[in-house]
Design an enzyme around this catalytic site. Structure first.
Site, short mmCIF file in Angstrom:
data_model
loop_
_atom_site.label_atom_id
_atom_site.label_comp_id
_atom_site.label_asym_id
_atom_site.label_seq_id
_atom_site.Cartn_x
_atom_site.Cartn_y
_atom_site.Cartn_z
N GLU B 266 0.82 -1.21 0.00
CA GLU B 266 0.00 0.00 0.00
C GLU B 266 0.85 1.26 0.00
OE1 GLU B 266 -4.10 -1.55 2.09
OE2 GLU B 266 -2.58 -0.74 3.42
N LYS B 334 -2.30 -11.54 8.44
CA LYS B 334 -3.68 -11.25 8.85
C LYS B 334 -4.52 -12.53 8.79
CE LYS B 334 -3.76 -6.37 7.55
NZ LYS B 334 -4.49 -5.27 6.90
N ASP B 339 -8.55 -8.54 4.06
CA ASP B 339 -8.21 -7.50 5.03
C ASP B 339 -9.23 -7.35 6.14
OD1 ASP B 339 -7.06 -5.41 6.36
OD2 ASP B 339 -7.54 -3.89 4.85
N GLU B 367 -12.33 -1.62 12.55
CA GLU B 367 -12.29 -0.93 11.26
C GLU B 367 -13.45 -1.35 10.36
OE1 GLU B 367 -8.66 -1.51 9.06
OE2 GLU B 367 -9.44 -0.51 7.26
#
Lengths: 683, 683
Positions: B266, B334, B339, B367
């Site tokens: 990213e 993760k 994500d 999130e």
């Protein structure tokens, strides 16, 4: 966006129905069979009537219909006698109304049988709160259809004429015979020559369908327009100015209807500015229009900030004048004593002024009913109003009978505050057309039921088959007509439930009157323009004590109403909080406490609207995509905002009741402070 | 406002419970009986342990407890042996953990019996995505507790120390032994001397409760901070710069834990900028920290915009490196391949890299779960994750066993992205504390059930009786503990239902990831940062084809998963749209079509949240007014926004499915275009 359009087109194809925009109102017919029309009369209206028949005949092919203008004792005013092959009337306008009734019966698949149709009221008016700057006060359907702005705003265009003609025709089709075309909060400018030229142009078109034109005037016009030193109604110069102005108007418009006046109300000027009375003001104007056959509609919607109870003031101010008004003055009275609230008891002036012509004023535009966003069919409210028994001349002295000449022999009239605008579908919400329609139908016949009117309107407005000689599809009647009618009939009570059940009133937010605002008050704003004034919630209970221990407004009602309303045990529960300050623990007839009942009422209102959504979604195969989509969208917002009403009112009043919301009720999903922060208006 | 406060106070009195602000977390105990603590060791941690016992003992008065640091083969790492009168451990920290376990058992009314408690992972870390400017990426509970801004932002205040101490104690109480205190999107500035001074101050405090400090580094630091010409990991100057920097850090913080690195992900810099590999980068840093016992946590969260399927990229990029990383490198992965989505299948890297230490990264901060507005207890998701069978070493090769040393003998570690901030209650939502708590408990013991953890947490957090020797009130257990636990246990599935059921993923709005946005795309934004990339809705169906006819991501899973996931008939329905593009008419196991099932799932999610509201409202007598009110408010917004999720997704996907929403489902109350217009973020 691409996808949306695509889906739209597919839905269109799926339903097989041509998308409609609602511009045709309840006059969508575009099919006609040949018919022989016999009879002639040299008048525009008669010819219009004939043409309507030729353009829209759906009875037997080549049938013969006689149109006959001939006096008959059974026929009153612009009434008519209708049979399967004949329309007889006293007037050409009666013929036109007969034609529309005949066509309506064809289009709603009724069998025409011989019957006399007489109007309940001589004058059946729309009041347009249209401002000369083209905005519409409490209008939710675009701009004014009468007034445009801009450099050439006063020029009469072909489009203006087309709209006015369609407007006049729609009104005539439901019996409306007059329109006041500017706001009662009137600009004096309406009386200036250039504006009057436009008024004349409008009148010329309305006349072709039998509508008379009225205007609202500003009481200070002599001073403002005429340049006089004052507008005192007893000042000879003022009297003369009005005489001259009236003459000027009648020169332009020989059949001009008269003036509508809001005086000494909410800041408008009036005779009291000069120490004169409503009688002084109204009679002076009445004398000015009298020679031409004109009338004065003088509004009784008055209240000052000093009095203890706003609900009492119109009665207190006007009843002493009973018998003092000229015969061509009609006192125009809103249905309820406050102001077009979701549910009010009838205004005690009805039946109380026995020597004065009294006309009801209803509000078609949904100022207090979710504007053009909520689907609320108002006919059940008006039905309730007409059937309210004033007891003024014994049992059965209903408001209808007190105002339509059955009991008191005065001029009769009725006014409805219009909901029209430049929106393609005229009214914003497709279903708001039903309120215009219902008003007209009830103004013609105040005994029609809201059920019957809804039935007619749905058939005229949504029948997928415009050639009525094809029978109404059975599945359409079962799957569309019946459930949609049920929605309409329930919608009024639903909106009372989610907005102001049990006699709550005027707990709207701010001045737009859309969202909830029981908390609303501002420093410096007069008490009766704030909301706690109306609900008086405290830790003991809620409601406005209008009994003898309170404002004693109940005393304005004739017995036995005074006693019934004044007693907590006998007061109808729908008016409970209107007349009483009721403890939260008060036991209701169904056994609930007041607090729980308030919660259940708000909740049931929300549930009802959600059910309306289901019904509408199920109706999709029977509606064209254009109107389906538009109504579906509005129903979503309607349900959404009904929930806000419920959440706001329950959370706010809970601060006083300090009781839990019953646990079988869906919980609020908004926080009160967030609702308060958001000024919830909808276009 | 006056009334609100008044009601608040009354509620307070009514419940008889002191208003709480949540600042005490699950450590609210303020009652202690006398106790004799035997055993001593000259270390801060040992003394802290002793003091905790003295301050919080709630067992028999004047009981004697032995604290014994003595090796025992049964005890691993910082584990301990606990019995009613003794805590034995290999290390002082083990004693501290034993003390907290003993106190927890007292406070949750368990009977202490002899048992060994060993941690599942050696390193149990929190990752703080705290920026040096005091903001917290994906933080919803105020500002950073580590970093302040302003002129004296780097000065260590007494308040800083107090917060860091409370923070360290809370972590120690649940077994967390390390924290990376700055964002993985790392500012190079963290390595500047003034910042390192503050890092040292933090480390000095965390150490007292046994937490090691880690920092996230920016791979370009040599160039940006060191002024070198590049940051190439094979450049001797770069290697040397890191060695010197590491030495500087260890001089300040002798027990410094090591670096956490997000490289070539990213937009972050990394070894690939210089044609080097992840191995080159990670090993270079590993060599630098090796002499001091430090470690490198190298994140596998990588994906480029060119690849066909983002879900495949971490696996594709890292598996070829298996066996090439230094032993003090841990690859941090993760839980899912995309994500932190509401529900993902486990990341296929788990179990696939057999010669590499692999640590799971979980996200505690919500999130993708409604930030700190929604009540979502994440332990059931983590439980599902730990128990996922990778089949990599035969049946029973669960993710837990693949990562905790049961199968592969490497270093073991786990990280959780923290949800803490300067909010009084640390986490924004009172129930978000449960996720911090559950993460710690599961990091210690990955076989604990989410039910057991919820039970503990509720008792610790809401027990109205802080003197635990008074038995838990029976009605509290029945009317509070049980229903609230049920809410917590159901809340994860509820949020999957109203956000992304059946394998939907990454259909959030814009970059805040709060509201729905399946339509979201922008010109110039890379495809895999837009939402249609993930759902691929068209008129045929919806979902991401990851079978052999699509991206073939299924091939990254070990048999039989590859076959099970790859076949529409055998694929678990919760992953259906993750692995398949499924026709709208596909028949689900319960007989519904896919479209109907999607509708029912979204609807049931909304209903679940509404039910949570009822449960909470009913629990009011058992909660202090402060927390009752705060949670009630958030639940309202939660329910409100769950409805927006449902409406948005159903209306959007309906444009493709072209099917009606089943009529027994409550209709949408929002219009799609209006939802789209409103960027729906919540603070």
């Amino acid at each position: 966006m691409r996808v949306s359009v695509c889906v739209f087109i597919l839905l269109l194809i799926a339903s097989g129905l041509k998308a409609e925009d609602g511009s045709g109102l309840w006059l969508r017919n575009n099919f006609a069979s040949p018919v022989n029309v016999v009879g002639s009369h040299k008048s525009t209206i008669f010819n219009v009537a004939k043409q309507e028949l030729l353009n829209n005949w759906q009875g037997k092919e080549n049938a013969t219909i006689n149109l006959l203008v001939k006096k008959d004792k059974r026929i009153i005013g612009d009434g008519f006698l209708l049979s399967s092959d004949k329309i007889q009337a006293n007037t050409d306008l009666g013929i036109l109304y007969g034609v529309f009734e005949l066509l309506r019966q064809q289009q709603t698949h009724q069998t025409v049988s011989e019957k006399v149709y007489n109007p309940s009221y001589e004058l059946r008016l729309l009041n347009h709160w249209d401002n000369l700057n083209s905005s519409v006060e409490r209008g939710y359907a675009g701009k004014s259809i009468f007034w445009r702005t801009g450099e050439n705003g006063l020029v009469v265009t072909e489009n203006d004429k087309r709209i006015w003609t369609e407007y006049a025709r729609a009104n005539a089709s439901i019996g409306i015979n007059g329109a006041a075309i500017n706001n009662v909060n009137a600009s004096p400018d309406i009386l200036r020559p250039d504006r009057l030229e436009r008024v004349k142009a409008i009148a010329d078109i309305l006349r072709t369908y039998g509508l008379k034109l009225y205007i609202s005037i500003n009481f200070s016009s002599p001073k403002i327009v005429g340049g006089l030193s004052d507008s005192d109604p007893l000042n000879p110069e003022v009297i003369n100015w009005w005489k001259e102005k009236v003459k000027e108007i009648y020169t332009l418009i020989p059949d001009f209807g008269g003036f509508l006046v809001k005086a000494n109300s909410e800041g408008q000027p009036g005779p009291q500015d000069y120490g004169r009375t409503h009688v002084d003001g109204a009679n002076m104007l009445a004398d000015a229009v009298k020679p031409y056959g004109g009338i004065i509609m003088w509004r009784a919607f008055v209240y000052s900030s000093e009095e203890d109870d706003r609900a009492k003031q119109a009665y207190a101010e006007f009843v002493p004048f009973d018998g003092q008004f000229r015969e061509n003055v009609i006192v125009q009275v809103k249905n309820g004593p406050i102001d077009f609230q979701p549910r009010e008891p009838f205004n005690p002036l009805f039946g109380a002024m026995k020597k004065t012509a009294i006309m009801p004023e209803l509000q078609i535009t949904q100022e207090y009913f979710g504007h053009s966003t909520h689907l609320v069919y108002l006919a059940p409210m008006w039905e309730e109003f007409f059937h309210s028994d004033t007891h003024q001349e014994g049992t059965g002295s209903t408001v209808a009978r007190c105002t339509d000449g059955s009991i008191f022999k005065h001029r009769t009239a009725i006014a409805g505050v219009a909901n029209t605008g430049t929106d393609t579908n005229w009214c914003g919400h497709h279903f708001a057309q039903a309120n215009w329609y219902a008003y007209g139908r009830m103004a013609w016949n105040n005994q029609l039921t809201s059920d019957q009117i809804a039935d007619e309107w749905i058939k005229l407005t949504f029948n997928p088959e415009t050639n009525v000689r094809v029978a109404l599809p059975e599945d359409w009647s079962v799957n569309f007509l019946k459930p949609i009618k049920q929605v309409m009939l329930e919608s009024y009570e639903a909106s009372v439930n989610y907005m102001m059940p049990l006699g709550f009133h005027h707990i709207f937010q701010a001045s737009h009157h859309y969202g909830p605002g029981p908390w609303w008050e501002r420093d410096g704003v007069r008490k009766d323009w704030t909301m706690p004034y109306y609900h008086n919630a405290d830790t003991i209970g809620v409601g406005f004590n209008r009994t003898i221990t309170g404002s004693n407004a109940v005393a304005q009602y004739h017995e036995p109403l005074k006693s019934i309303y004044g007693n907590l045990e006998t007061c109808p529960e729908e008016f409970l909080l209107w007349f009483h300050h009721v403890p939260w623990n008060h036991k209701m007839k169904n056994g609930n406490t007041l607090w729980d009942e308030i919660c259940y009422r708000y909740d049931s209102g929300v549930k009802q609207v959600r059910q309306f959504q289901v019904v509408w979604d199920k109706a999709q195969p029977y509606v064209d995509a254009g109107r389906f989509d538009a109504v579906q969208r509005r129903l979503r917002t309607h349900a959404h905002d009904a929930q806000i009403w419920k959440d706001a009112c329950l959370l706010y009043f809970q601060e006083f009741s300090r009781k839990p919301i019953p646990f079988d009720i869906e919980r609020p999903i908004h926080n009160l402070d967030e609702i308060k922060k958001n000024d919830m208006d909808r276009p």
